[in-house]
Structures are given as structure tokens and as C-alpha cells.
Design a protein around this motif. Structure first.
Motif, PDB file in Angstrom:
ATOM      1  N   ALA A 153       0.617   4.733   8.812  1.00 38.47           N
ATOM      2  CA  ALA A 153       0.027   6.047   9.103  1.00 38.47           C
ATOM      3  C   ALA A 153       0.736   7.143   8.317  1.00 38.47           C
ATOM      4  N   TYR A 154       2.065   7.072   8.228  1.00 38.84           N
ATOM      5  CA  TYR A 154       2.821   8.046   7.431  1.00 38.84           C
ATOM      6  C   TYR A 154       2.371   7.999   5.976  1.00 38.84           C
ATOM      7  N   ALA A 155       2.283   6.784   5.445  1.00 41.56           N
ATOM      8  CA  ALA A 155       1.909   6.627   4.039  1.00 41.56           C
ATOM      9  C   ALA A 155       0.500   7.153   3.785  1.00 41.56           C
ATOM     10  N   MET A 156      -0.430   6.845   4.682  1.00 39.47           N
ATOM     11  CA  MET A 156      -1.804   7.326   4.508  1.00 39.47           C
ATOM     12  C   MET A 156      -1.871   8.850   4.622  1.00 39.47           C
ATOM     13  N   ALA A 157      -1.085   9.407   5.540  1.00 34.30           N
ATOM     14  CA  ALA A 157      -1.057  10.864   5.687  1.00 34.30           C
ATOM     15  C   ALA A 157      -0.478  11.509   4.435  1.00 34.30           C
ATOM     16  N   TYR A 158       0.601  10.943   3.915  1.00 33.94           N
ATOM     17  CA  TYR A 158       1.211  11.489   2.697  1.00 33.94           C
ATOM     18  C   TYR A 158       0.219  11.421   1.535  1.00 33.94           C
ATOM     19  N   THR A 159      -0.483  10.294   1.423  1.00 34.56           N
ATOM     20  CA  THR A 159      -1.464  10.127   0.357  1.00 34.56           C
ATOM     21  C   THR A 159      -2.568  11.169   0.469  1.00 34.56           C
ATOM     22  N   GLU A 160      -3.050  11.403   1.690  1.00 40.29           N
ATOM     23  CA  GLU A 160      -4.107  12.392   1.886  1.00 40.29           C
ATOM     24  C   GLU A 160      -3.618  13.791   1.516  1.00 40.29           C
ATOM     25  N   GLN A 161      -2.381  14.110   1.898  1.00 44.75           N
ATOM     26  CA  GLN A 161      -1.840  15.439   1.606  1.00 44.75           C
ATOM     27  C   GLN A 161      -1.568  15.640   0.119  1.00 44.75           C
ATOM     28  N   SER A 162      -0.973  14.621  -0.520  1.00 40.54           N
ATOM     29  CA  SER A 162      -0.503  14.783  -1.894  1.00 40.54           C
ATOM     30  C   SER A 162      -1.540  14.394  -2.935  1.00 40.54           C
ATOM     31  N   GLY A 163      -2.499  13.566  -2.548  1.00 37.49           N
ATOM     32  CA  GLY A 163      -3.463  13.056  -3.511  1.00 37.49           C
ATOM     33  C   GLY A 163      -2.899  11.929  -4.361  1.00 37.49           C
ATOM     34  N   LYS A 164      -1.673  11.484  -4.071  1.00 36.67           N
ATOM     35  CA  LYS A 164      -1.049  10.386  -4.820  1.00 36.67           C
ATOM     36  C   LYS A 164      -1.343   9.073  -4.113  1.00 36.67           C
ATOM     37  N   PRO A 165      -1.858   8.081  -4.845  1.00 40.06           N
ATOM     38  CA  PRO A 165      -2.203   6.812  -4.195  1.00 40.06           C
ATOM     39  C   PRO A 165      -0.971   5.973  -3.890  1.00 40.06           C
ATOM     40  N   ILE A 166      -1.097   5.126  -2.882  1.00 35.13           N
ATOM     41  CA  ILE A 166      -0.062   4.150  -2.574  1.00 35.13           C
ATOM     42  C   ILE A 166      -0.366   2.929  -3.429  1.00 35.13           C
ATOM     43  N   LYS A 167       0.613   2.469  -4.187  1.00 37.28           N
ATOM     44  CA  LYS A 167       0.376   1.326  -5.060  1.00 37.28           C
ATOM     45  C   LYS A 167       1.004   0.045  -4.549  1.00 37.28           C
ATOM     46  N   PHE A 168       2.138   0.161  -3.828  1.00 43.82           N
ATOM     47  CA  PHE A 168       2.841  -1.028  -3.363  1.00 43.82           C
ATOM     48  C   PHE A 168       3.224  -0.896  -1.899  1.00 43.82           C
ATOM     49  N   ALA A 169       3.393  -2.036  -1.240  1.00 44.33           N
ATOM     50  CA  ALA A 169       3.880  -2.075   0.139  1.00 44.33           C
ATOM     51  C   ALA A 169       4.985  -3.118   0.201  1.00 44.33           C
ATOM     52  N   GLY A 170       6.029  -2.820   0.942  1.00 44.99           N
ATOM     53  CA  GLY A 170       7.124  -3.760   1.115  1.00 44.99           C
ATOM     54  C   GLY A 170       6.794  -4.749   2.216  1.00 44.99           C
ATOM     55  N   MET A 171       6.930  -6.005   1.923  1.00 43.84           N
ATOM     56  CA  MET A 171       6.689  -7.053   2.912  1.00 43.84           C
ATOM     57  C   MET A 171       8.005  -7.656   3.380  1.00 43.84           C
ATOM     58  N   GLY A 172       9.105  -7.004   3.009  1.00 40.98           N
ATOM     59  CA  GLY A 172      10.446  -7.448   3.374  1.00 40.98           C
ATOM     60  C   GLY A 172      11.445  -6.409   2.910  1.00 40.98           C
ATOM     61  N   GLU A 173      12.701  -6.795   2.830  1.00 41.04           N
ATOM     62  CA  GLU A 173      13.759  -5.843   2.495  1.00 41.04           C
ATOM     63  C   GLU A 173      14.141  -5.855   1.027  1.00 41.04           C
ATOM     64  N   LYS A 174      13.609  -6.778   0.235  1.00 42.81           N
ATOM     65  CA  LYS A 174      14.000  -6.906  -1.160  1.00 42.81           C
ATOM     66  C   LYS A 174      12.882  -6.406  -2.071  1.00 42.81           C
ATOM     67  N   LEU A 175      13.267  -6.000  -3.302  1.00 44.56           N
ATOM     68  CA  LEU A 175      12.247  -5.547  -4.248  1.00 44.56           C
ATOM     69  C   LEU A 175      11.262  -6.660  -4.583  1.00 44.56           C
ATOM     70  N   THR A 176      11.711  -7.907  -4.517  1.00 39.93           N
ATOM     71  CA  THR A 176      10.797  -9.021  -4.774  1.00 39.93           C
ATOM     72  C   THR A 176       9.752  -9.152  -3.682  1.00 39.93           C
ATOM     73  N   ASP A 177       9.949  -8.458  -2.559  1.00 43.52           N
ATOM     74  CA  ASP A 177       8.990  -8.486  -1.454  1.00 43.52           C
ATOM     75  C   ASP A 177       7.921  -7.406  -1.586  1.00 43.52           C
ATOM     76  N   LEU A 178       7.921  -6.658  -2.706  1.00 43.52           N
ATOM     77  CA  LEU A 178       6.882  -5.650  -2.922  1.00 43.52           C
ATOM     78  C   LEU A 178       5.584  -6.351  -3.294  1.00 43.52           C
ATOM     79  N   ASP A 179       4.493  -5.840  -2.776  1.00 44.57           N
ATOM     80  CA  ASP A 179       3.181  -6.399  -3.063  1.00 44.57           C
ATOM     81  C   ASP A 179       2.215  -5.236  -3.269  1.00 44.57           C
TER      82      ASP A 179
END
Length: 181
Positions: free
Chosen positions: A106-132
């Protein structure tokens, strides 16, 4: 949970948040014994991910969903695209993780709506290799426990070449497909 335990945990979380907020805004880091392990874990995490915060304790809103909240941190990690970070001081249960995922999404979607910047990645864990790659509809399916077939297909396609897929399909049709495949 006992009310005094809840109050103690809430006060500890508040103290950690306030200390880290002051630190991330360029102030003096104040550490007391009960917050020390949490603050050290955050500092260790920062050493690995080298965050560049664009927002600290930033209020965001999503008009279309009627959501308003305060995200803990937003910025880039290791110079990559931006990330929304929620700081926690407890060992999460499965139920708490669902709540955190919903809150962070919800935070990310709200930030995207406010800033107009799209979300490109989401973390599925604690490591950078967990980005999707981030797909809002797929994330919602995961959070609601309905699975994510499209991401599974994407992973299979990235790990199996076209010829292998054709051979597997032939085995499936002729009932020769086993767990070894």
C-alpha cells in the motif's frame, strides 16, 4: 499477549524508529541497551545495501484506494531502483508477514500514485538476489494466498530453453513425465 508485553514491545519499537529516524536524517545516533541489537542489525544491513534515502518517515496517500500511512524509508539500494523499506523489531509470524506485505505494498502504491514513478522491483527476501519484477496483480495474488502462476511461468521460461519445453510437453502427453523430469 499480555498487555504489559505489548506495551514494552511497542515502546521498544518506537525508540528504535526514533533513533534511526534521527540517524538517517543526519543527526546523532542515540543507542540504549534495549535498542542496541536492533540498531546494530540496521547498521549492518545499511553496510550491505548502502541505502540512499529519498524519504524518511514520509506520509503517503493513495486517493483511489482511500489509503494514507507513513512509510519508514524509501530510496535506492546499492544504486538501483527505489525500494520501500519497513523497519520491524519483532520476529514476524505468518500472519504478521501478510500484514507487513499488505502495508508495504500500500505504501509503494501510494508513493507511485503521488510521484508518478513506477515500481519496477519487489523484494521477496532480504538479499538483492531476492529482487523480482513487480507486478501489482501478481503481488496481490501472493498476499491473498492464491498463488502466482504467471511468475511461475516466467521462472520456468527463464530456466528451460524452448527445445527442453517441447520435449517435456511430449513426455507429458505420452504419460512418460516423471518427478525426475
Amino acid at each position: 499477549i499480555n498487555q504489559s508485553v505489548r506495551e514494552y514491545a511497542a515502546n521498544r519499537g518506537r525508540a528504535v524508529h526514533e533513533a534511526l529516524e534521527m540517524y538517517d536524517l543526519g543527526g546523532e545516533l542515540e543507542v540504549v541497551p534495549e535498542t542496541s541489537p536492533y540498531i546494530q542489525a540496521y547498521l549492518d544491513w545499511c553496510d550491505v545495501y548502502r541505502p540512499n534515502w529519498m524519504g524518511v518517515e514520509q506520509i503517503v496517500y493513495n486517493e483511489s484506494n482511500g489509503y494514507i500511512g507513513t512509510l519508514d524509508r524509501i530510496g535506492s539500494l546499492n544504486g538501483t531502483e527505489f525500494a520501500v523499506v519497513d523497519i520491524k523489531t519483532s520476529q514476524p509470524t505468518k500472519e504478521a508477514l501478510v500484514s507487513v506485505c499488505c502495508q508495504t505494498a500500500a505504501y509503494a502504491m501510494a508513493y507511485t500514485e503521488q510521484s508518478g514513478k513506477p515500481i519496477k522491483f519487489a523484494g521477496m527476501g532480504e538479499k538483492l538476489t531476492d529482487l523480482d519484477y513487480f507486478y501489482p496483480d501478481r503481488m496481490a495474488s501472493r498476499i491473498l494466498g492464491m498463488g502466482d502462476v504467471l511468475s511461475l511461468i516466467d521462472k520456468v521460461q527463464s530456466n528451460i530453453d524452448e527445445q527442453e519445453a517441447i520435449e517435456m510437453a511430449k513426455k507429458m502427453r505420452s504419460n512418460d513425465f516423471t518427478l525426475e523430469d
